[in-house]
Design a protein around this motif. Sequence first.
Motif, PDB file in Angstrom:
ATOM      1  N   THR A  18      43.700  37.409  28.203  1.00  0.00           N
ATOM      2  CA  THR A  18      43.267  36.336  27.313  1.00  0.00           C
ATOM      3  C   THR A  18      42.303  35.383  27.993  1.00  0.00           C
ATOM      4  O   THR A  18      41.948  34.367  27.422  1.00  0.00           O
ATOM      5  CB  THR A  18      44.499  35.553  26.820  1.00  0.00           C
ATOM      6  OG1 THR A  18      45.198  35.051  27.958  1.00  0.00           O
ATOM      7  CG2 THR A  18      45.409  36.438  26.004  1.00  0.00           C
ATOM      8  N   GLY A  19      41.876  35.707  29.189  1.00  0.00           N
ATOM      9  CA  GLY A  19      40.998  34.825  29.944  1.00  0.00           C
ATOM     10  C   GLY A  19      41.764  34.019  30.982  1.00  0.00           C
ATOM     11  O   GLY A  19      41.176  33.339  31.807  1.00  0.00           O
ATOM     12  N   ILE A  20      43.093  34.091  30.923  1.00  0.00           N
ATOM     13  CA  ILE A  20      43.943  33.410  31.898  1.00  0.00           C
ATOM     14  C   ILE A  20      44.936  34.429  32.423  1.00  0.00           C
ATOM     15  O   ILE A  20      45.624  35.086  31.648  1.00  0.00           O
ATOM     16  CB  ILE A  20      44.706  32.234  31.266  1.00  0.00           C
ATOM     17  CG1 ILE A  20      43.734  31.215  30.671  1.00  0.00           C
ATOM     18  CG2 ILE A  20      45.597  31.565  32.295  1.00  0.00           C
ATOM     19  CD1 ILE A  20      44.410  30.173  29.826  1.00  0.00           C
ATOM     20  N   ALA A  21      45.004  34.573  33.721  1.00  0.00           N
ATOM     21  CA  ALA A  21      45.952  35.504  34.324  1.00  0.00           C
ATOM     22  C   ALA A  21      46.634  34.819  35.505  1.00  0.00           C
ATOM     23  O   ALA A  21      46.069  33.915  36.123  1.00  0.00           O
ATOM     24  CB  ALA A  21      45.239  36.766  34.793  1.00  0.00           C
ATOM     25  N   TYR A  22      47.845  35.242  35.776  1.00  0.00           N
ATOM     26  CA  TYR A  22      48.634  34.693  36.869  1.00  0.00           C
ATOM     27  C   TYR A  22      49.029  35.841  37.789  1.00  0.00           C
ATOM     28  O   TYR A  22      49.338  36.928  37.333  1.00  0.00           O
ATOM     29  CB  TYR A  22      49.885  33.996  36.343  1.00  0.00           C
ATOM     30  CG  TYR A  22      49.566  32.823  35.454  1.00  0.00           C
ATOM     31  CD1 TYR A  22      49.320  31.570  35.994  1.00  0.00           C
ATOM     32  CD2 TYR A  22      49.492  32.966  34.082  1.00  0.00           C
ATOM     33  CE1 TYR A  22      49.019  30.497  35.190  1.00  0.00           C
ATOM     34  CE2 TYR A  22      49.192  31.896  33.264  1.00  0.00           C
ATOM     35  CZ  TYR A  22      48.954  30.658  33.826  1.00  0.00           C
ATOM     36  OH  TYR A  22      48.643  29.592  33.032  1.00  0.00           O
ATOM     37  N   GLY A  98      38.078  35.915  33.607  1.00  0.00           N
ATOM     38  CA  GLY A  98      38.280  34.485  33.414  1.00  0.00           C
ATOM     39  C   GLY A  98      38.965  33.841  34.601  1.00  0.00           C
ATOM     40  O   GLY A  98      38.651  34.105  35.747  1.00  0.00           O
ATOM     41  N   LYS A  99      39.938  32.998  34.321  1.00  0.00           N
ATOM     42  CA  LYS A  99      40.645  32.259  35.371  1.00  0.00           C
ATOM     43  C   LYS A  99      41.858  33.037  35.852  1.00  0.00           C
ATOM     44  O   LYS A  99      42.556  33.669  35.080  1.00  0.00           O
ATOM     45  CB  LYS A  99      41.069  30.893  34.854  1.00  0.00           C
ATOM     46  CG  LYS A  99      39.880  30.045  34.448  1.00  0.00           C
ATOM     47  CD  LYS A  99      40.205  28.601  34.495  1.00  0.00           C
ATOM     48  CE  LYS A  99      38.991  27.812  34.041  1.00  0.00           C
ATOM     49  NZ  LYS A  99      38.448  27.009  35.066  1.00  0.00           N
ATOM     50  N   MET A 117      32.552  37.491  42.489  1.00  0.00           N
ATOM     51  CA  MET A 117      31.535  38.524  42.236  1.00  0.00           C
ATOM     52  C   MET A 117      31.978  39.470  41.119  1.00  0.00           C
ATOM     53  O   MET A 117      31.150  40.106  40.481  1.00  0.00           O
ATOM     54  CB  MET A 117      31.249  39.315  43.516  1.00  0.00           C
ATOM     55  CG  MET A 117      30.631  38.484  44.618  1.00  0.00           C
ATOM     56  SD  MET A 117      29.075  37.720  44.148  1.00  0.00           S
ATOM     57  CE  MET A 117      28.020  39.128  44.186  1.00  0.00           C
ATOM     58  N   ASN A 118      33.288  39.577  40.884  1.00  0.00           N
ATOM     59  CA  ASN A 118      33.811  40.407  39.796  1.00  0.00           C
ATOM     60  C   ASN A 118      34.049  39.608  38.519  1.00  0.00           C
ATOM     61  O   ASN A 118      34.692  40.099  37.590  1.00  0.00           O
ATOM     62  CB  ASN A 118      35.122  41.072  40.232  1.00  0.00           C
ATOM     63  CG  ASN A 118      34.869  42.188  41.215  1.00  0.00           C
ATOM     64  OD1 ASN A 118      33.983  43.000  41.023  1.00  0.00           O
ATOM     65  ND2 ASN A 118      35.640  42.213  42.284  1.00  0.00           N
ATOM     66  N   VAL A 123      42.048  30.127  40.966  1.00  0.00           N
ATOM     67  CA  VAL A 123      42.498  28.739  40.922  1.00  0.00           C
ATOM     68  C   VAL A 123      43.821  28.648  41.676  1.00  0.00           C
ATOM     69  O   VAL A 123      44.781  29.326  41.320  1.00  0.00           O
ATOM     70  CB  VAL A 123      42.690  28.258  39.462  1.00  0.00           C
ATOM     71  CG1 VAL A 123      43.182  26.830  39.429  1.00  0.00           C
ATOM     72  CG2 VAL A 123      41.414  28.417  38.665  1.00  0.00           C
ATOM     73  N   THR A 124      43.862  27.834  42.727  1.00  0.00           N
ATOM     74  CA  THR A 124      45.086  27.614  43.501  1.00  0.00           C
ATOM     75  C   THR A 124      45.190  26.137  43.842  1.00  0.00           C
ATOM     76  O   THR A 124      44.211  25.399  43.756  1.00  0.00           O
ATOM     77  CB  THR A 124      45.090  28.408  44.819  1.00  0.00           C
ATOM     78  OG1 THR A 124      44.003  27.958  45.620  1.00  0.00           O
ATOM     79  CG2 THR A 124      44.979  29.889  44.588  1.00  0.00           C
TER      80      THR A 124
END
Length: 178
Positions: A18-22, A98-99, A117-118, A123-124
């Motif tokens: 969805t554009g956000i992954a953990y 995404g993020k 680059m991919n 985000v951390t």
Amino acid sequence: MLLPLSIFIKEVLPDTCTGIAYVGSTPLRICKQQRILILKTFKGIAQRGKCSMGWFFGFKLHLIINDRGEILNFMFTPANVDDREPLYSESFIENVKGKFCGDKGYIGKQLFEFLFMNGIQLVTKVKSNMRNLLMSVYDKIMLRKRALVESVNDELKNIAQIEHSRHRSFANFIANAR
């Protein structure tokens, strides 16, 4: 049986990011510390590693989930593999865009550049000895939702019981984990 099961699991996983992954990893202990030297089932496969809870013998399960808690991808590695190492595999991060939120263990300039680059923004939180950079409020909120990975790990370990010490073969371990 193991090969068809592996293919089935990889096909069932949703490939919709969805554009956000953990991302997160969890240790899979296969025996107690006292039995490491007499264990013959995983000789040459399992390794000693260290996590926040101390030293252990076994494997690590690396998970990538989306913001709905659906598993996008997973990977098993020996316990002595760094958490950042699987992220360099393009097949592991192929469904991510995404993020990409992770804990402080994923901080690294080389990893950040590789993911950037991919088309992935890592985000951390920052470590105490790092220079603090400005972070948007949206990113701070996303980092608070990173506990979702820990919840999925807890579900897998406690309800699905992928971590136990009764394995009699490596194939049994993989079949139980999948």
